[in-house]
Design a protein around this motif. Structure first.
Motif, PDB file in Angstrom:
ATOM      1  N   VAL A 184      26.845 -51.656   6.687  1.00  0.00           N
ATOM      2  CA  VAL A 184      26.504 -52.792   7.546  1.00  0.00           C
ATOM      3  C   VAL A 184      27.717 -53.108   8.419  1.00  0.00           C
ATOM      4  N   VAL A 185      27.513 -53.145   9.715  1.00  0.00           N
ATOM      5  CA  VAL A 185      28.614 -53.426  10.646  1.00  0.00           C
ATOM      6  C   VAL A 185      28.619 -54.919  10.983  1.00  0.00           C
ATOM      7  N   GLY A 186      29.761 -55.587  10.739  1.00  0.00           N
ATOM      8  CA  GLY A 186      29.887 -57.004  11.078  1.00  0.00           C
ATOM      9  C   GLY A 186      30.592 -57.775   9.978  1.00  0.00           C
ATOM     10  N   ASN A 187      30.864 -59.041  10.223  1.00  0.00           N
ATOM     11  CA  ASN A 187      31.586 -59.828   9.214  1.00  0.00           C
ATOM     12  C   ASN A 187      31.101 -61.268   9.122  1.00  0.00           C
ATOM     13  N   GLY A 188      29.850 -61.515   9.495  1.00  0.00           N
ATOM     14  CA  GLY A 188      29.353 -62.892   9.474  1.00  0.00           C
ATOM     15  C   GLY A 188      28.383 -63.156   8.332  1.00  0.00           C
ATOM     16  N   GLY A 189      27.762 -64.336   8.387  1.00  0.00           N
ATOM     17  CA  GLY A 189      26.764 -64.713   7.400  1.00  0.00           C
ATOM     18  C   GLY A 189      25.552 -63.792   7.469  1.00  0.00           C
ATOM     19  N   ARG A 190      25.216 -63.399   8.681  1.00  0.00           N
ATOM     20  CA  ARG A 190      24.085 -62.480   8.866  1.00  0.00           C
ATOM     21  C   ARG A 190      24.328 -61.175   8.123  1.00  0.00           C
ATOM     22  N   GLU A 191      25.541 -60.649   8.226  1.00  0.00           N
ATOM     23  CA  GLU A 191      25.828 -59.358   7.588  1.00  0.00           C
ATOM     24  C   GLU A 191      25.869 -59.499   6.061  1.00  0.00           C
ATOM     25  N   HIS A 192      26.385 -60.623   5.574  1.00  0.00           N
ATOM     26  CA  HIS A 192      26.356 -60.841   4.122  1.00  0.00           C
ATOM     27  C   HIS A 192      24.897 -60.870   3.644  1.00  0.00           C
ATOM     28  N   ALA A 193      24.043 -61.571   4.403  1.00  0.00           N
ATOM     29  CA  ALA A 193      22.631 -61.663   4.015  1.00  0.00           C
ATOM     30  C   ALA A 193      21.961 -60.283   4.065  1.00  0.00           C
ATOM     31  N   LEU A 194      22.295 -59.486   5.069  1.00  0.00           N
ATOM     32  CA  LEU A 194      21.697 -58.143   5.172  1.00  0.00           C
ATOM     33  C   LEU A 194      22.133 -57.277   3.982  1.00  0.00           C
ATOM     34  N   ALA A 195      23.433 -57.325   3.664  1.00  0.00           N
ATOM     35  CA  ALA A 195      23.945 -56.518   2.548  1.00  0.00           C
ATOM     36  C   ALA A 195      23.316 -56.983   1.226  1.00  0.00           C
ATOM     37  N   TRP A 196      23.232 -58.285   1.053  1.00  0.00           N
ATOM     38  CA  TRP A 196      22.648 -58.884  -0.167  1.00  0.00           C
ATOM     39  C   TRP A 196      21.204 -58.441  -0.342  1.00  0.00           C
ATOM     40  N   LYS A 197      20.438 -58.486   0.752  1.00  0.00           N
ATOM     41  CA  LYS A 197      19.021 -58.122   0.675  1.00  0.00           C
ATOM     42  C   LYS A 197      18.871 -56.615   0.466  1.00  0.00           C
ATOM     43  N   LEU A 198      19.662 -55.829   1.167  1.00  0.00           N
ATOM     44  CA  LEU A 198      19.566 -54.370   1.015  1.00  0.00           C
ATOM     45  C   LEU A 198      19.862 -53.966  -0.428  1.00  0.00           C
ATOM     46  N   LEU A 199      20.845 -54.623  -1.036  1.00  0.00           N
ATOM     47  CA  LEU A 199      21.221 -54.264  -2.406  1.00  0.00           C
ATOM     48  C   LEU A 199      20.168 -54.671  -3.436  1.00  0.00           C
ATOM     49  N   GLN A 200      19.199 -55.485  -3.016  1.00  0.00           N
ATOM     50  CA  GLN A 200      18.097 -55.812  -3.940  1.00  0.00           C
ATOM     51  C   GLN A 200      17.060 -54.691  -4.018  1.00  0.00           C
ATOM     52  N   SER A 201      17.139 -53.733  -3.101  1.00  0.00           N
ATOM     53  CA  SER A 201      16.179 -52.622  -3.106  1.00  0.00           C
ATOM     54  C   SER A 201      16.594 -51.603  -4.155  1.00  0.00           C
ATOM     55  N   ALA A 202      15.594 -51.098  -4.878  1.00  0.00           N
ATOM     56  CA  ALA A 202      15.880 -50.115  -5.925  1.00  0.00           C
ATOM     57  C   ALA A 202      16.559 -48.876  -5.342  1.00  0.00           C
ATOM     58  N   ASN A 203      16.235 -48.531  -4.095  1.00  0.00           N
ATOM     59  CA  ASN A 203      16.774 -47.319  -3.465  1.00  0.00           C
ATOM     60  C   ASN A 203      18.221 -47.428  -3.034  1.00  0.00           C
ATOM     61  N   VAL A 204      18.710 -48.651  -2.898  1.00  0.00           N
ATOM     62  CA  VAL A 204      20.065 -48.800  -2.344  1.00  0.00           C
ATOM     63  C   VAL A 204      21.072 -48.875  -3.483  1.00  0.00           C
ATOM     64  N   GLU A 205      21.933 -47.839  -3.557  1.00  0.00           N
ATOM     65  CA  GLU A 205      22.897 -47.837  -4.661  1.00  0.00           C
ATOM     66  C   GLU A 205      24.230 -48.428  -4.241  1.00  0.00           C
ATOM     67  N   GLN A 206      24.551 -48.313  -2.949  1.00  0.00           N
ATOM     68  CA  GLN A 206      25.863 -48.793  -2.520  1.00  0.00           C
ATOM     69  C   GLN A 206      25.825 -49.262  -1.081  1.00  0.00           C
ATOM     70  N   CYS A 207      26.604 -50.298  -0.818  1.00  0.00           N
ATOM     71  CA  CYS A 207      26.661 -50.839   0.532  1.00  0.00           C
ATOM     72  C   CYS A 207      28.125 -50.950   0.943  1.00  0.00           C
ATOM     73  N   PHE A 208      28.407 -50.601   2.190  1.00  0.00           N
ATOM     74  CA  PHE A 208      29.744 -50.791   2.744  1.00  0.00           C
ATOM     75  C   PHE A 208      29.628 -51.764   3.893  1.00  0.00           C
ATOM     76  N   CYS A 209      30.586 -52.676   3.999  1.00  0.00           N
ATOM     77  CA  CYS A 209      30.543 -53.637   5.076  1.00  0.00           C
ATOM     78  C   CYS A 209      31.808 -53.477   5.918  1.00  0.00           C
TER      79      CYS A 209
END
Ligand code: AMP
Ligand code: GLY
Length: 423
Positions: free
Chosen positions: A5-30
């Motif tokens: 996820v590219v960025g450093n705001g609240g939007r990007e935290h929310a995107l990373a948080w939601k993506l990590l709730q998916s069974a398919n997503v094992e790792q996220c980099f911000c």
């Protein structure tokens, strides 16, 4: 799946948080991320600037990233997506050409005209004198908009001809070479974030932002002091009209220009008192703080949704699934914002706030040797979901009051207006 996820705001935290709730997503980099993404389980920050196209591309290749999601408009307008696509990296977001829909107001206005969508009457100017005489001929209120990215500060809603003319001088002095002067519209605003794969449109729940710093929508414009979703003003009937009469014709006009637009087509709309929607602006990305309010209600896995846009098969995962209920996001800001403010102030009791059931998204925070500190004007976006807006509001303010940092400021009236719909 590994996502970046590219960025450093609240939007990007929310995107990373939601993506990590998916069974398919094992790792996220911000990239570069903030204090929230640094402490999010499964997420890791990498200190690369959002404008560093080479650095981001290299990271995506080195880490074998399956999907890049671009948050802010700046890298989109700099052509980050084009660069990633040249390297065969899957990325959610429009190309540089498509990002002009946000980066250039005059380009967007011309596109709206081609698409035949309802919008405010406007004219583009490259000289102050011509713009000022046009303003004098039109009278006030009137709106002056810089033609270029201005981080939310390029729009002046002028209540007098003098104010508009002063704004015109200021914008040219600040270095903008073009501006538009636009008819003033009255009504209620709503943000419709439509996901698209270039062919199909899937709107997220409508949201309403609160742009002004002061309660009752007073004072200076900010990046957004809070949001709620779903915004009741955008009824299902109105949403259908917005899709049919505004979003689809715009996508069609983009296609006619040869632009394969895959990402978020964010329509900022004004709904007149008689219920007619008009487009105020397009953005080429997720809204902030709307995203923080919307994503907790989304049930369709976000990775599947974004991947379907990237792979142009959005029609297959229709319709999107949503949780019932209402969501409110309240932004806790630094004293002085949107003017000058201090950074580096210690933040405490996020855990207590989250123990209420609320979610705390970080916007301007960072982790340093002493712990979590403020690092921006909008510090946190605190979100709660309830069966009703009243419940969401009670919960969110309980959480807001538990978080502590010196100078914490928030509006106490986020979502108050809609509670009237529930009475
Ligand atoms: P924009 O960046 O174009 O959305 O403008 C920022 C804010 O200025 C909008 O959210 C509105 O509150 C206000 N605004 C923009 N255009 C108009 C308009 N034509 N009439 C009234 N208010 C406007
Ligand atoms: N919330 C307004 C924006 O994201 O532009």
């Amino acid at each position: 799946m590994k996502v970046l996820v590219v960025g450093n705001g609240g939007r990007e935290h929310a995107l990373a948080w939601k993506l990590l709730q998916s069974a398919n997503v094992e790792q996220c980099f911000c990239l570069p991320g903030n204090g929230g993404t640094a402490t999010l389980k499964g997420c890791q920050n990498i200190d690369i600037a959002v404008s560093d196209r080479d650095g981001i591309t290299r990271t995506a290749l080195d880490y074998k990233i399956d999907l890049v999601v671009v948050g802010p408009e700046l890298p989109l307008s700099l052509g980050l997506v084009d660069r990633l696509l040249e390297n065969n990296i899957k990325v959610f977001g429009p190309t540089q050409e498509g990002a002009q829909i946000e980066a250039s107001k005059s380009w967007a206005k011309a596109l709206m005209e081609e698409a035949g969508v309802p919008t405010a009457k406007s004219q583009t100017f490259t000289e102050a004198e011509a713009a000022k005489s046009y303003v004098a001929s039109q009278g006030a209120p009137i709106v002056v908009k810089a033609d270029g990215l201005a981080a939310g500060k390029g729009v002046i809603v002028a209540m007098s001809v003098e104010e508009a003319q002063a704004a015109i001088d200021t914008l040219f002095q600040e270095g903008f070479s073009k501006l538009i002067v636009e008819e003033y519209l009255v009504g209620e605003e709503v943000s419709v974030l439509a996901l698209t794969d270039g062919l199909t449109i899937a709107s997220l729940l409508p949201a309403q932002d609160h742009k002004r710093i002061g309660e009752g929508d007073t004072g200076s414009n900010t990046g957004g002091m809070g949001a709620y979703a779903p915004a009741p003003i955008a009824t299902p009937e109105l949403m259908q009209r917005i899709e049919r009469e505004i979003l689809k014709p715009t996508l069609e006009a983009l296609r006619k220009r040869g632009i394969d637009y895959r990402g978020v087509l964010y329509a900022g709309l004004m709904i007149s008192t008689d219920g007619e929607p008009k487009i105020l602006e397009y953005n080429c990305r997720f809204g902030d703080p709307e995203t923080q309010a919307i994503l907790p209600l989304l049930e369709t896995p976000l990775d599947e949704l974004l991947m379907a846009c990237v792979e142009q098969r959005l029609a297959q995962i229709f319709p999107l699934r949503w949780k019932s209920g209402s969501s409110i996001c309240v932004v806790a800001a630094s004293a002085g914002y949107p003017g000058t403010y201090k950074k580096g102030i210690a933040i405490a009791h996020i855990d207590k706030a989250e123990a209420t059931g609320a979610t705390v998204f970080h916007a301007g925070t960072k982790l340093n040797e002493t712990g979590l500190v403020t690092d921006g004007g909008r510090v946190l976006g605190i979100v709660a979901v309830g069966e009703t807006f009243k419940q969401a509001s009670d919960l969110v303010y309980q959480a807001v009051d538990l978080v502590e940092f010196d100078g914490k400021y928030c509006r106490r009236d986020i979502g108050r207006k809609i509670m009237n719909y529930e009475l």
